[in-house]
Scaffold this active site. Structure first.
Site, PDB file in Angstrom:
ATOM      1  N   THR A   1       3.769   4.233   2.896  1.00 63.14           N
ATOM      2  CA  THR A   1       3.307   5.346   2.055  1.00 63.14           C
ATOM      3  C   THR A   1       2.006   5.026   1.318  1.00 63.14           C
ATOM      4  OG1 THR A   1       4.693   4.567   0.225  1.00 63.14           O
ATOM      5  CG2 THR A   1       5.633   6.245   1.683  1.00 63.14           C
TER       6      THR A   1
ATOM      7  N   HIS B   1       6.368  -6.434   0.699  1.00 61.26           N
ATOM      8  CA  HIS B   1       7.531  -6.273  -0.173  1.00 61.26           C
ATOM      9  C   HIS B   1       8.274  -7.609  -0.217  1.00 61.26           C
ATOM     10  CE1 HIS B   1       7.622  -1.735  -0.111  1.00 61.26           C
ATOM     11  NE2 HIS B   1       6.933  -1.949   0.992  1.00 61.26           N
TER      12      HIS B   1
ATOM     13  N   GLY C   1       7.341   4.052   7.729  1.00 60.31           N
ATOM     14  CA  GLY C   1       7.492   4.563   6.374  1.00 60.31           C
ATOM     15  C   GLY C   1       6.447   4.066   5.400  1.00 60.31           C
TER      16      GLY C   1
ATOM     17  N   ASP D   1       7.876  -3.467  -7.956  1.00 68.17           N
ATOM     18  CA  ASP D   1       7.888  -2.141  -7.340  1.00 68.17           C
ATOM     19  C   ASP D   1       8.481  -1.147  -8.337  1.00 68.17           C
ATOM     20  OD1 ASP D   1       7.852  -1.090  -4.103  1.00 68.17           O
ATOM     21  OD2 ASP D   1       8.829   0.192  -5.612  1.00 68.17           O
TER      22      ASP D   1
ATOM     23  N   HIS E   1      -2.683   0.486   1.631  1.00 73.73           N
ATOM     24  CA  HIS E   1      -3.353  -0.746   1.152  1.00 73.73           C
ATOM     25  C   HIS E   1      -2.336  -1.838   1.454  1.00 73.73           C
ATOM     26  CE1 HIS E   1      -5.708  -2.951  -2.259  1.00 73.73           C
ATOM     27  NE2 HIS E   1      -4.870  -3.825  -1.712  1.00 73.73           N
TER      28      HIS E   1
ATOM     29  N   HIS F   1       0.385  -4.445   1.816  1.00 71.83           N
ATOM     30  CA  HIS F   1       1.243  -5.052   0.795  1.00 71.83           C
ATOM     31  C   HIS F   1       2.472  -5.631   1.465  1.00 71.83           C
ATOM     32  CE1 HIS F   1       2.148  -0.746   1.189  1.00 71.83           C
ATOM     33  NE2 HIS F   1       3.422  -1.054   0.991  1.00 71.83           N
TER      34      HIS F   1
ATOM     35  N   CYS G   1      -5.512  -0.287  -5.445  1.00 71.35           N
ATOM     36  CA  CYS G   1      -6.814  -0.729  -5.974  1.00 71.35           C
ATOM     37  C   CYS G   1      -6.885  -0.447  -7.478  1.00 71.35           C
ATOM     38  CB  CYS G   1      -7.959  -0.027  -5.246  1.00 71.35           C
ATOM     39  SG  CYS G   1      -8.293  -0.673  -3.598  1.00 71.35           S
TER      40      CYS G   1
HETATM   41  P1  AMP Z   1       5.367   1.327   1.529  1.00 70.84           P
HETATM   42  O1  AMP Z   1       6.351   2.452   1.728  1.00 70.84           O
HETATM   43  O2  AMP Z   1       5.645   0.131   2.351  1.00 70.84           O
HETATM   44  O3  AMP Z   1       3.943   1.825   1.651  1.00 70.84           O
HETATM   45  O4  AMP Z   1       5.585   0.847   0.029  1.00 70.84           O
HETATM   46  C1  AMP Z   1       4.915   1.374  -1.071  1.00 70.84           C
HETATM   47  C2  AMP Z   1       5.694   0.932  -2.270  1.00 70.84           C
HETATM   48  O5  AMP Z   1       4.870   1.103  -3.416  1.00 70.84           O
HETATM   49  C3  AMP Z   1       6.982   1.741  -2.529  1.00 70.84           C
HETATM   50  O6  AMP Z   1       8.104   0.849  -2.502  1.00 70.84           O
HETATM   51  C4  AMP Z   1       6.751   2.349  -3.909  1.00 70.84           C
HETATM   52  O7  AMP Z   1       7.919   2.391  -4.693  1.00 70.84           O
HETATM   53  C5  AMP Z   1       5.687   1.430  -4.489  1.00 70.84           C
HETATM   54  N1  AMP Z   1       4.836   2.019  -5.503  1.00 70.84           N
HETATM   55  C6  AMP Z   1       4.145   3.178  -5.421  1.00 70.84           C
HETATM   56  N2  AMP Z   1       3.443   3.377  -6.548  1.00 70.84           N
HETATM   57  C7  AMP Z   1       3.673   2.308  -7.346  1.00 70.84           C
HETATM   58  C8  AMP Z   1       3.218   1.923  -8.655  1.00 70.84           C
HETATM   59  N3  AMP Z   1       2.386   2.686  -9.354  1.00 70.84           N
HETATM   60  N4  AMP Z   1       3.674   0.764  -9.174  1.00 70.84           N
HETATM   61  C9  AMP Z   1       4.528  -0.016  -8.461  1.00 70.84           C
HETATM   62  N5  AMP Z   1       4.972   0.286  -7.232  1.00 70.84           N
HETATM   63  C10 AMP Z   1       4.560   1.435  -6.686  1.00 70.84           C
HETATM   64 ZN    ZN Z   2      -6.610  -0.156  -2.081  1.00 65.11          ZN
END
Ligand code: AMP
Ligand code: ZN
Length: 115
Positions: free
Chosen positions: A97, A104, A95, A33, A100, A102, A10
């Protein structure tokens, strides 16, 4: 539109923390990413905050459908014309993390297939 002031995506949507955006419209952003797993690794994020595919409703189904349609149309402009993978991690065991939703977008090279 629902947002969460403590959510990192967000904050990226709002421009409160920097990101390398490659696309933005009224309902989604696509950015690089920060820890790329492949030569091209993008994240497609709805501007509305909701955690994951476990929180779908009819409006979100339509939103996600449009997002996937745009990803398909825009992929060549992201350098993904040779092929790419779309992944949504759902929950702890997958996994996830960032809670929100998203997608990939992984590509720019030949991809293996592991669990
Ligand atoms: P997930 O593990 O599917 O929740 O993916 C979260 C992704 O967000 C990971 O691949 C992180 O490298 C990426 N990520 C976390 N913080 C940031 C950020 N500030 N800018 C870009 N990517 C991010
Ligand atoms: Zn959010």
């Amino acid at each position: 539109m629902t947002t969460d002031k403590d959510c990192i995506f967000c904050k990226i949507v709002a421009g409160e923390i920097p990101s390398a955006k490659v696309y933005e419209d009224g309902e989604m952003v696509v950015f690089k990413d920060i820890h790329p797993l492949t030569k091209i690794h993008l994240l497609a994020v709805p501007k509305e905050h909701f955690a994951a595919l476990s929180e779908m409703d009819e409006k979100r189904e339509a939103l996600v459908g449009r997002m996937l349609g745009k990803i398909g149309a825009l992929a060549p402009s992201f350098g993904l014309s040779e092929g790419y993978r779309v992944v949504a991690n759902q929950g702890i065991s997958a996994g996830q993390t960032v809670p929100h939703l998203h997608f990939h977008l992984l590509g720019g090279e030949t991809l293996g297939w592991e669990k």
